[in-house]
Design an enzyme around this catalytic site. Structure first.
Site, mmCIF file in Angstrom:
data_model
loop_
_atom_site.group_PDB
_atom_site.id
_atom_site.type_symbol
_atom_site.label_atom_id
_atom_site.label_comp_id
_atom_site.label_asym_id
_atom_site.label_seq_id
_atom_site.Cartn_x
_atom_site.Cartn_y
_atom_site.Cartn_z
ATOM 1 C CB SER A 187 30.495 43.395 40.791
ATOM 2 O OG SER A 187 30.599 43.515 39.580
ATOM 3 C CG ASP A 439 34.078 36.402 38.355
ATOM 4 O OD1 ASP A 439 34.090 36.772 37.169
ATOM 5 O OD2 ASP A 439 33.643 36.927 39.196
ATOM 6 C CG HIS A 464 30.597 38.747 38.481
ATOM 7 N ND1 HIS A 464 31.908 38.797 39.091
ATOM 8 C CD2 HIS A 464 30.222 39.948 38.093
ATOM 9 C CE1 HIS A 464 31.929 40.168 39.080
ATOM 10 N NE2 HIS A 464 30.994 40.847 38.621
#
Ligand SMILES: *[C@@H]1O[C@H](CO)[C@@H](O)[C@H](O)[C@H]1NC(C)=O
Ligand SMILES: *[C@@H]1O[C@H](CO)[C@@H](O)[C@H](O)[C@H]1NC(C)=O
Ligand SMILES: *[C@@H]1O[C@H](CO)[C@@H](O)[C@H](O)[C@H]1NC(C)=O
Ligand SMILES: *[C@@H]1O[C@H](CO)[C@@H](O)[C@H](O)[C@H]1NC(C)=O
Ligand SMILES: *[C@@H]1O[C@H](CO)[C@@H](O)[C@H](O)[C@H]1NC(C)=O
Ligand SMILES: *[C@@H]1O[C@H](CO)[C@@H](O)[C@H](O)[C@H]1NC(C)=O
Ligand SMILES: *[C@@H]1O[C@H](CO)[C@@H](O)[C@H](O)[C@H]1NC(C)=O
Length: 506
Positions: A187, A439, A464
């Protein structure tokens, strides 16, 4: 009541600035929804996962004003159980911390713990400044977060310089100067890992950047891409599910405009008595769809509340075969229960809950200064009402909240992003970009191979940063394959490094 973290961003923008229209809701940055699986197992051994250390870090790496020399205590976590040691130049795996408590990220990065024995690696997780326990200005969060003159030291470039400083000093202390360093992140942490490799090639030999949407800036990626993927996720489950969700917003607005309608909605969704508004209800539902799409993992996961495997499928099941009633609100309620109440322990849903257990609040500052990722727009097909990304709204709310003026072009100026294939092809090396196509953030990810060693690993079924999670017995083959590929590539980087060390040393 499990609205928790994920609601924070929405309540911030919904209540402070984007008041009436849910169409303008901006998804919060991905990391907030990391859903630690096996959390209880990890927590029970938590104290044995790593040791906690602090490093005296400089406040401002980029100028020499007296104020810049102030310091703060930066936390890092270390695990040397598997390390082969400095004498054998065994590798050092460093996690470049995200926008939150580093322990939370460490406990979720099972990949590093599980692969450390194979690589005989030292594990280090460095906390991002202004988060967790790494708070400048004497560790006082209220002071550090008080205004632009203190928050001004919270930026990605400062964070990267922190990581460079900690790694260099730690290697010196361990007499491990020649040990190769590989950086990891998911991320925002994945963006930092990739950027760290580009900016500090003398400190790290390679980066595994998982689900890092480094192309989500300026006009590189469509502002609709996030919601397009959310829509695709739900629509791929069933056309009926898609239609019910898409058609629901008008029904909610209509109901709310009837006398007593808002109270009726509150009851339909079992919202607590303390607070409801149309925009907060819509934000609450949107949150459930967004975060379920991001965490559409193939195995059950567990965070504030547990989620079943493939939660998007479960949500659509609740809509297609409702057990809670046949009208639209009953179906939506059933779907929302998958996300907010899978444990079955919620007594009512608290829309006013803006608690932030993992300390992610500083992201709002980052999203008001350099992290301007145009997104949240919806085309006609979207399960959300049609809308446009509006930069001026962001500016207004940031001015209001922080008296800060965004710099929307800074990230691409500092780290690039435009024409990334052409630019990095002959410049960069040794980066893995993992993305799972379920995602919604994958729209801003690097999905094509750039060169021999800047490699995109793309999993059609992935969500994710699923690759970084602790493995489970139920993991599907594609996920095992992804991790195997990553291990092989990292092993190659290290082998090449040792060759160079043997032959190119003066
Ligand atoms: C390192 O992590 C392992 C789990 O992978 C744990 O068993 C060990 O105790 C940890 N070592 C330290 C020094 O915390
Ligand atoms: C900003 O906050 C700091 C720390 O609380 C304070 O000393 C300073 O006066 C504030 N500056 C402004 C312009 O309000
Ligand atoms: C390295 O050692 C010095 C002296 O003990 C210490 O102050 C410093 O914090 C250490 N660096 C790191 C990264 O732990
Ligand atoms: C982005 O904007 C720049 C400057 O306005 C323009 O030159 C470029 O073609 C645009 N790129 C895309 C992908 O739209
Ligand atoms: C929904 O309607 C169908 C048929 O119209 C009926 O068979 C089913 O029992 C209803 N479900 C609920 C939960 O009311
Ligand atoms: C949560 O789930 C349990 C068990 O299914 C149910 O009894 C309860 O009413 C649900 N809570 C809310 C707020 O819907
Ligand atoms: C990138 O190249 C690797 C082989 O080095 C391959 O396995 C992978 O599928 C390629 N990725 C994409 C997105 O084509």
């Amino acid at each position: 009541m499990a609205t928790g973290v994920v609601f924070l961003w929405f309540s911030f923008f919904t209540l402070l600035s984007f008041t009436a229209s849910m169409a303008k809701i901006t998804p919060r940055f991905p990391s907030s929804i990391v859903r630690p699986e096996q959390l209880s197992a990890v927590l029970s051994t938590k104290n044995q996962l790593y040791k906690t250390k602090y490093f005296t870090q400089i406040l401002d790496h980029f100028n020499f004003n007296p104020k810049s020399y102030q310091t703060f205590q930066q936390r890092y976590l270390i695990n040397d159980t598997f390390w082969g040691g400095a004498h054998s130049n065994a590798p050092i795996f460093v996690y470049t911390g995200n926008e939150g408590d580093v322990e939370w990220f460490a406990q979720n990065t099972g990949f590093m713990f599980e692969k450390a024995p194979h690589f005989k690696a030292l594990l280090v997780f460095i906390e991002h400044r202004f988060y967790g326990k790494s708070i400048p200005f004497g560790g006082h969060k209220d002071v550090a977060y008080s205004n632009t003159s203190t928050l001004g030291y919270l930026s990605s470039t400062q964070a990267l310089a922190d990581y460079a400083t900690v790694i260099t000093d730690l290697k010196k202390n361990l007499s491990a100067t020649d040990c190769p360093v590989v950086v990891f992140g998911g991320s925002y942490g994945g963006m930092l890992a990739a950027w760290f490799r580009l900016k500090y090639p003398h400190i790290t030999i390679g980066a595994l950047a998982s689900s890092s949407p480094i192309l989500s800036f300026e006009n590189i990626t469509s502002p609709n891409s996030f919601n397009n993927i959310v829509t695709k996720d739900f629509r791929s489950e069933s056309e009926n599910c898609y239609k019910v969700l898409k058609g629901s917003w008008d029904q909610i607005e209509n109901k709310a405009n009837q006398p007593g309608g808002l109270e009726a909605l509150r009851k339909s969704f079992k919202i607590c008595k303390n607070y409801i508004s149309v925009s907060s209800l819509e934000g609450w539902l949107t949150t459930a769809y967004y975060y379920t799409a991001m965490t559409d993992y193939p195995t059950a996961s567990n965070f504030i509340s547990p989620l079943p495997a493939y939660p998007v499928k479960q949500m659509c099941k609740a809509i297609d075969n409702p057990t809670t009633g046949n009208d639209t609100f009953a179906k939506l309620y059933g779907a929302a229960n998958i996300y907010y109440n899978h444990s079955g322990t919620a007594t009512c849903f608290d829309l006013a809950d803006d608690s932030d257990p993992h300390g992610l609040g500083g992201w709002q500052w980052q999203a008001c200064t350099e992290m301007i990722m145009p997104m949240g727009g919806n085309n006609k097909e979207s399960i959300l009402p049609e809308s446009y990304w509006n930069y001026d709204n962001r500016v207004t709310s940031c001015k209001l909240t922080y008296d800060a003026v965004p710099r929307p072009n800074w990230i691409t100026t500092e780290f690039g992003g435009h024409d990334i294939k052409r630019v990095l092809k002959r410049f960069g090396s040794n980066i893995i970009f993992f993305n799972g196509l379920r995602d919604p953030w994958s729209g801003g990810g690097v999905l094509e191979n750039i060169s021999e060693s800047i490699v995109a690993i793309v999993a059609k079924e992935g969500a994710h940063h699923v690759d970084l999670r602790f493995s489970t017995k139920e993991d599907p083959e594609w996920l095992k394959d992804v991790r195997k590929q990553e291990v092989n590539i990292i092993a190659k980087w290290i082998a090449q490094y040792y060759q160079d060390l043997a032959h190119l040393s003066s």
